[in-house]
Design an enzyme around this catalytic site. Sequence first.
Site, PDB file in Angstrom:
ATOM      1  N   LYS A  15       0.824  -1.227   0.000  1.00 43.56           N
ATOM      2  CA  LYS A  15       0.000   0.000   0.000  1.00 43.56           C
ATOM      3  C   LYS A  15       0.851   1.267   0.000  1.00 43.56           C
ATOM      4  O   LYS A  15       0.552   2.203  -0.736  1.00 43.56           O
ATOM      5  CB  LYS A  15      -0.941   0.014   1.220  1.00 43.56           C
ATOM      6  CG  LYS A  15      -2.038  -1.014   1.189  1.00 43.56           C
ATOM      7  CD  LYS A  15      -3.073  -0.766   2.280  1.00 43.56           C
ATOM      8  CE  LYS A  15      -2.458  -0.774   3.666  1.00 43.56           C
ATOM      9  NZ  LYS A  15      -1.843  -2.077   4.011  1.00 43.56           N
TER      10      LYS A  15
ATOM     11  N   ARG B 127     -10.133   2.353   8.941  1.00 40.77           N
ATOM     12  CA  ARG B 127      -9.752   0.964   9.208  1.00 40.77           C
ATOM     13  C   ARG B 127     -10.955   0.080   9.521  1.00 40.77           C
ATOM     14  O   ARG B 127     -10.830  -1.136   9.563  1.00 40.77           O
ATOM     15  CB  ARG B 127      -8.762   0.897  10.381  1.00 40.77           C
ATOM     16  CG  ARG B 127      -7.394   1.459  10.081  1.00 40.77           C
ATOM     17  CD  ARG B 127      -6.441   1.203  11.225  1.00 40.77           C
ATOM     18  NE  ARG B 127      -5.126   1.754  10.966  1.00 40.77           N
ATOM     19  CZ  ARG B 127      -4.166   1.147  10.273  1.00 40.77           C
ATOM     20  NH1 ARG B 127      -4.418  -0.061   9.747  1.00 40.77           N
ATOM     21  NH2 ARG B 127      -3.000   1.701  10.084  1.00 40.77           N
TER      22      ARG B 127
ATOM     23  N   ARG C 299      12.029 -10.696   5.321  1.00 45.80           N
ATOM     24  CA  ARG C 299      12.783  -9.463   5.567  1.00 45.80           C
ATOM     25  C   ARG C 299      13.820  -9.658   6.673  1.00 45.80           C
ATOM     26  O   ARG C 299      13.556 -10.297   7.685  1.00 45.80           O
ATOM     27  CB  ARG C 299      11.834  -8.319   5.929  1.00 45.80           C
ATOM     28  CG  ARG C 299      10.884  -7.977   4.804  1.00 45.80           C
ATOM     29  CD  ARG C 299      10.200  -6.638   4.967  1.00 45.80           C
ATOM     30  NE  ARG C 299       9.380  -6.529   6.156  1.00 45.80           N
ATOM     31  CZ  ARG C 299       8.409  -5.621   6.306  1.00 45.80           C
ATOM     32  NH1 ARG C 299       8.168  -4.751   5.323  1.00 45.80           N
ATOM     33  NH2 ARG C 299       7.694  -5.574   7.406  1.00 45.80           N
TER      34      ARG C 299
ATOM     35  N   ARG D 270      13.039  -9.079  12.663  1.00 43.45           N
ATOM     36  CA  ARG D 270      12.253  -8.398  13.676  1.00 43.45           C
ATOM     37  C   ARG D 270      11.086  -9.272  14.119  1.00 43.45           C
ATOM     38  O   ARG D 270      10.580 -10.080  13.341  1.00 43.45           O
ATOM     39  CB  ARG D 270      11.700  -7.067  13.128  1.00 43.45           C
ATOM     40  CG  ARG D 270      12.749  -6.045  12.726  1.00 43.45           C
ATOM     41  CD  ARG D 270      12.098  -4.738  12.306  1.00 43.45           C
ATOM     42  NE  ARG D 270      10.969  -4.982  11.419  1.00 43.45           N
ATOM     43  CZ  ARG D 270       9.820  -4.319  11.472  1.00 43.45           C
ATOM     44  NH1 ARG D 270       9.621  -3.390  12.374  1.00 43.45           N
ATOM     45  NH2 ARG D 270       8.847  -4.590  10.607  1.00 43.45           N
TER      46      ARG D 270
ATOM     47  N   ARG E 248      -1.537 -10.807  12.406  1.00 47.53           N
ATOM     48  CA  ARG E 248      -1.886  -9.500  11.834  1.00 47.53           C
ATOM     49  C   ARG E 248      -2.888  -9.670  10.698  1.00 47.53           C
ATOM     50  O   ARG E 248      -3.800  -8.848  10.539  1.00 47.53           O
ATOM     51  CB  ARG E 248      -0.625  -8.794  11.324  1.00 47.53           C
ATOM     52  CG  ARG E 248       0.295  -8.296  12.426  1.00 47.53           C
ATOM     53  CD  ARG E 248       1.622  -7.807  11.860  1.00 47.53           C
ATOM     54  NE  ARG E 248       1.456  -6.672  10.981  1.00 47.53           N
ATOM     55  CZ  ARG E 248       2.402  -6.247  10.123  1.00 47.53           C
ATOM     56  NH1 ARG E 248       3.547  -6.901  10.028  1.00 47.53           N
ATOM     57  NH2 ARG E 248       2.188  -5.196   9.378  1.00 47.53           N
TER      58      ARG E 248
END
Length: 217
Positions: free
Chosen positions: A13, A88, A127, A160, A171
């Site tokens: 996004k 949201r 990542r 992370r 999530r």
Amino acid sequence: MRVVLVGPPGAGKGTQAQFIAAHLSIPKISTGDIFRANVSGGTELGKLAKEYMDRGDLVPDEVTVAMVRDRLGEEDAQQGFLLDGFPRNVPQAQILQKMLAEFGTGLDIVLELIVDDEEVVRRLAGRRTCRSCGKVWHVDFDPPSVAGVCDACGGELFQRDDDREETIRRRLEVYQEQTSPLINFYSDEGILVRVDATGPVDEVTRRALAALRTPGA
């Protein structure tokens, strides 16, 4: 043009918002940008938001909404904007609808970036972040020359907590719980257009821009 961009974490996004807003010559407005501007600017809303953040609490909807209202009232947003990260949920969407009605306008289109959960996990769980310089690498898409070592500074790369698979899947669950009703809300309004967000960034951008030219958009 007044656009809202929605999609799960990892859908791209932020990247697409920048390209689309630049193409349309409208400001990209994200809640993160609004929060930072208010906090760094020392506004009354910024001070109030900082109190919540310093305590580790979520900033209440009414504070977020007030910041969005102020931002949409600025001169550069009068001819259009792209909202990323707001609304949201359905209550926020209803508030935005009323807010824009007070301004004598409304949304033109809501773009939903579509990407399946496994692709999101692949994008985010791959990542690796440098402990020294903060540069982000990816084990598949942008690997360092030596595994676990940053090419830029030689620092150690780590994953992370936010990028761990179990965190990402949670999530995604939260996104589905909160956002599915929002998608239905905008679909019922007749302004939702779905965009396939898989593939190279430039291809996704072309699809998004083509969606903006659909009848009624």
